[in-house]
Design a protein around this motif. Structure first.
Motif, PDB file in Angstrom:
ATOM      1  N   UNK A  31      10.717 -64.539 -25.028  1.00  0.00           N
ATOM      2  CA  UNK A  31      12.036 -65.020 -24.618  1.00  0.00           C
ATOM      3  C   UNK A  31      12.515 -66.079 -25.598  1.00  0.00           C
ATOM      4  N   UNK A  32      13.801 -66.035 -25.952  1.00  0.00           N
ATOM      5  CA  UNK A  32      14.336 -67.033 -26.878  1.00  0.00           C
ATOM      6  C   UNK A  32      14.377 -68.403 -26.206  1.00  0.00           C
ATOM      7  N   UNK A  33      13.980 -69.413 -26.959  1.00  0.00           N
ATOM      8  CA  UNK A  33      13.955 -70.783 -26.452  1.00  0.00           C
ATOM      9  C   UNK A  33      14.954 -71.673 -27.184  1.00  0.00           C
ATOM     10  N   UNK A  34      15.870 -71.049 -27.890  1.00  0.00           N
ATOM     11  CA  UNK A  34      16.913 -71.807 -28.577  1.00  0.00           C
ATOM     12  C   UNK A  34      16.556 -72.139 -30.015  1.00  0.00           C
ATOM     13  N   UNK A  35      17.498 -72.801 -30.660  1.00  0.00           N
ATOM     14  CA  UNK A  35      17.295 -73.224 -32.049  1.00  0.00           C
ATOM     15  C   UNK A  35      16.733 -74.631 -32.056  1.00  0.00           C
ATOM     16  N   UNK A  36      15.777 -74.851 -32.949  1.00  0.00           N
ATOM     17  CA  UNK A  36      15.128 -76.155 -33.052  1.00  0.00           C
ATOM     18  C   UNK A  36      14.982 -76.534 -34.514  1.00  0.00           C
ATOM     19  N   UNK A  37      15.085 -77.809 -34.762  1.00  0.00           N
ATOM     20  CA  UNK A  37      14.862 -78.313 -36.114  1.00  0.00           C
ATOM     21  C   UNK A  37      13.368 -78.530 -36.300  1.00  0.00           C
ATOM     22  N   UNK A  38      12.855 -78.000 -37.389  1.00  0.00           N
ATOM     23  CA  UNK A  38      11.453 -78.173 -37.727  1.00  0.00           C
ATOM     24  C   UNK A  38      11.358 -79.011 -38.989  1.00  0.00           C
ATOM     25  N   UNK A  44      18.058 -75.223 -38.658  1.00  0.00           N
ATOM     26  CA  UNK A  44      17.373 -74.969 -37.387  1.00  0.00           C
ATOM     27  C   UNK A  44      16.894 -73.520 -37.322  1.00  0.00           C
ATOM     28  N   UNK A  45      15.782 -73.302 -36.651  1.00  0.00           N
ATOM     29  CA  UNK A  45      15.242 -71.952 -36.514  1.00  0.00           C
ATOM     30  C   UNK A  45      15.222 -71.561 -35.035  1.00  0.00           C
ATOM     31  N   UNK A  46      15.418 -70.279 -34.773  1.00  0.00           N
ATOM     32  CA  UNK A  46      15.320 -69.781 -33.408  1.00  0.00           C
ATOM     33  C   UNK A  46      13.847 -69.632 -33.067  1.00  0.00           C
ATOM     34  N   UNK A  47      13.472 -70.198 -31.935  1.00  0.00           N
ATOM     35  CA  UNK A  47      12.081 -70.200 -31.505  1.00  0.00           C
ATOM     36  C   UNK A  47      11.954 -69.321 -30.263  1.00  0.00           C
TER      37      UNK A  47
END
Length: 70
Positions: A31-38, A44-47
């Motif tokens: 399940x997609x958990x949104x975009x996060x900055x790594x 940002x990447x989709x996690x």
């Protein structure tokens, strides 16, 4: 990127996280958990994560003021 995703697990509260490229290449249900900055990655990447069972979601819903499914 795997190391960066591992560092995000505690923040998101999930034991397993995956990148969009892994999600596209696997037949596992994620399940997609949104975009996060790594750290160290400019955009940002989709996690993605493994779906949580309904019983595990209930505490999170209560925190958000939403009734738990039952």
């Amino acid at each position: 990127m795997a190391s960066r995703l591992e560092g995000l697990t505690k923040e998101i509260g999930r034991a397993v996280l995956a990148s969009a490229s892994f999600a596209a290449a696997t037949s596992a249900v994620l399940e997609p958990l949104g975009e996060h900055r790594l750290r160290g990655i400019a955009e940002p990447v989709t996690v993605y994560g493994l779906p949580m069972p309904p019983a595990a979601r209930a505490p999170h819903l209560a925190e958000l003021g939403q009734p738990a499914a039952g």
